[in-house]
Structures are given as C-alpha cells and as structure tokens.
Write an enzyme that holds these catalytic residues in place. Structure first.
Site, PDB file in Angstrom:
ATOM      1  N   HIS A  92       0.846  -1.190   0.000  1.00  0.00           N
ATOM      2  CA  HIS A  92       0.000   0.000   0.000  1.00  0.00           C
ATOM      3  C   HIS A  92       0.886   1.246   0.000  1.00  0.00           C
ATOM      4  O   HIS A  92       2.098   1.158   0.212  1.00  0.00           O
ATOM      5  CB  HIS A  92      -0.943   0.015   1.217  1.00  0.00           C
ATOM      6  CG  HIS A  92      -0.224   0.001   2.525  1.00  0.00           C
ATOM      7  ND1 HIS A  92      -0.074  -1.129   3.285  1.00  0.00           N
ATOM      8  CD2 HIS A  92       0.415   0.987   3.192  1.00  0.00           C
ATOM      9  CE1 HIS A  92       0.615  -0.849   4.365  1.00  0.00           C
ATOM     10  NE2 HIS A  92       0.926   0.429   4.335  1.00  0.00           N
TER      11      HIS A  92
HETATM   12  C1  T46 Z   1       2.871   0.704   6.917  1.00  0.00           C
HETATM   13  C2  T46 Z   1       3.704  -0.504   7.161  1.00  0.00           C
HETATM   14  C3  T46 Z   1       5.159  -0.190   7.291  1.00  0.00           C
HETATM   15  C4  T46 Z   1      -4.154  -0.835  13.595  1.00  0.00           C
HETATM   16  O1  T46 Z   1      -5.236  -1.145  14.163  1.00  0.00           O
HETATM   17  N1  T46 Z   1      -3.473   0.274  13.993  1.00  0.00           N
HETATM   18  C5  T46 Z   1      -2.290   0.638  13.431  1.00  0.00           C
HETATM   19  O2  T46 Z   1      -1.694   1.654  13.836  1.00  0.00           O
HETATM   20  C6  T46 Z   1      -1.753  -0.175  12.371  1.00  0.00           C
HETATM   21  C7  T46 Z   1      -0.440   0.210  11.702  1.00  0.00           C
HETATM   22  C8  T46 Z   1      -2.456  -1.265  11.977  1.00  0.00           C
HETATM   23  N2  T46 Z   1      -3.645  -1.598  12.589  1.00  0.00           N
HETATM   24  C9  T46 Z   1      -4.348  -2.814  12.149  1.00  0.00           C
HETATM   25  C10 T46 Z   1      -4.879  -2.794  10.740  1.00  0.00           C
HETATM   26  C11 T46 Z   1      -4.840  -4.265  10.348  1.00  0.00           C
HETATM   27  O3  T46 Z   1      -6.020  -4.896  10.791  1.00  0.00           O
HETATM   28  O4  T46 Z   1      -3.414  -3.898  12.205  1.00  0.00           O
HETATM   29  C12 T46 Z   1      -3.665  -4.819  11.163  1.00  0.00           C
HETATM   30  C13 T46 Z   1      -2.407  -5.044  10.333  1.00  0.00           C
HETATM   31  O5  T46 Z   1      -2.114  -3.833   9.603  1.00  0.00           O
HETATM   32  P1  T46 Z   1      -1.532  -3.859   8.102  1.00  0.00           P
HETATM   33  O6  T46 Z   1      -2.058  -5.052   7.392  1.00  0.00           O
HETATM   34  O7  T46 Z   1      -1.781  -2.513   7.493  1.00  0.00           O
HETATM   35  O8  T46 Z   1       0.036  -4.070   8.395  1.00  0.00           O
HETATM   36  P2  T46 Z   1       1.240  -3.922   7.369  1.00  0.00           P
HETATM   37  O9  T46 Z   1       2.421  -4.525   8.029  1.00  0.00           O
HETATM   38  O10 T46 Z   1       0.883  -4.404   6.021  1.00  0.00           O
HETATM   39  O11 T46 Z   1       1.464  -2.323   7.227  1.00  0.00           O
HETATM   40  C14 T46 Z   1       1.885  -1.579   8.356  1.00  0.00           C
HETATM   41  C15 T46 Z   1       1.107  -0.257   8.428  1.00  0.00           C
HETATM   42  O12 T46 Z   1      -0.300  -0.519   8.425  1.00  0.00           O
HETATM   43  C16 T46 Z   1       1.441   0.664   7.303  1.00  0.00           C
HETATM   44  O13 T46 Z   1       0.957   1.968   7.583  1.00  0.00           O
HETATM   45  O14 T46 Z   1       3.326   1.642   6.282  1.00  0.00           O
HETATM   46  O15 T46 Z   1       3.273  -1.293   8.275  1.00  0.00           O
END
Ligand code: T46
Length: 138
Positions: A49
C-alpha cells in the site's frame, strides 16, 4: 528512487546501549503513533500500500528485514539491520516489507494517528493518484 535514511546516536555505557529519537528534532515530523511488527510469519510479505498523507520512519531494532519502495517510476529495495538507522518513507510511496528474520522487530514512528482512509491499497489507484507512469497491472 533514492532511499532516505536518518542516523541516530547510540549512547553506550557500562549498562549497555540506548538510542533516543525525538520528533521534529531527529526526524522531520512530530510522532503521533508508534507501532511495531514482530514474529512475522516465515515468508510473509506485508505492506502492499501507499499512504496519502502519512510519513513514517522504519527502524529494524532487532534482526533484519527488507523494504521495497516504489514512487511509481522506480523501485528500490533496502535491507534494514541497524537499530541506529531509520528509513524515512514519505507519503505516496508504495511499500512492501519482506524477508523478515525470525527475530526481527520493525519499529515504526508515524506522523499521524491510524486512519484506514489514508491507505491506498490498489496499485493502479496508487499510480493514478501519484501521477507517475509506472506499469499498470491488468
Ligand atoms: C505501513 C507498514 C510499514 C491498527 O489497528 N493500527 C495501526 O496503527 C496499524 C499500523 C495497523 N492496525 C491494524 C490494521 C490491520 O487490521 O493492524 C492490522 C495489520 O495492519 P496492516 O495489514 O496494514 O500491516 P502492514 O504490516 O501491512 O502495514 C503496516 C502499516 O499498516 C502501514 O501503515 O506503512 O506497516
């Protein structure tokens, strides 16, 4: 694209090491949120993303991982291994994180509170919004 790094001073004494990172002093934004990623499933890739407004600093405080950055024109891959070095990820950069070592802990300092509406999770939409002419995916 050229990755942008910030180096942090390691304060070493007989008790061990300490690194401090202060918003608007050591990095170019105020820190509104901190999260960390660890115990990543073997072989998993995360991210996929971009963010409309969010700026972030990624520090691999333990172990190692790789980060692909894509500005819509060019891609670069960096390896994070150093707890004294942060990778600055500007807004509107597509990112993917992969090759996490089993002991990796990726600490992220973020300029904004969590907001799902700030995410662009579709690559073609990312290319449209950033205005760069990368390879559209069919
Ligand atoms: C990014 C990269 C480096 C939350 O509830 N609060 C938060 O602050 C974050 C970051 C995530 N979440 C929830 C949303 C999803 O249900 O945690 C779950 C996993 O998040 P996501 O699939 O977006 O994780 P990554 O590792 O793909 O991405 C993350 C960050 O979301 C993103 O902003 O830049 O790490």
């Amino acid at each position: 694209m050229e990755p942008s790094f910030y180096e942090f001073r390691k304060i070493e004494d007989a008790k061990g090491n300490l690194v401090a990172v202060e918003g608007l002093r050591d990095i170019p934004f105020e820190i509104k949120r901190v999260y960390y990623i660890f115990a990543v499933t073997e072989g998993a890739r995360r991210g996929f993303h971009a963010h409309r407004e969010l700026q972030q600093l990624l520090i691999c405080v333990h172990g190692s991982c790789k980060v692909l950055l894509d500005d819509g024109l060019t891609k670069t891959v960096v390896t994070l291994t150093d707890p004294c070095r942060g990778l600055f990820v500007e807004k509107m950069i597509w990112r993917e994180m992969f090759d996490f070592s089993p002991d990796a802990v990726l600490l992220v300092l973020a300029s904004e509170h969590y907001n799902e509406e700030d995410y662009i999770r579709n690559y073609n939409e990312f290319l449209r919004v950033c205005g760069n002419k990368g390879d559209l995916i069919d």
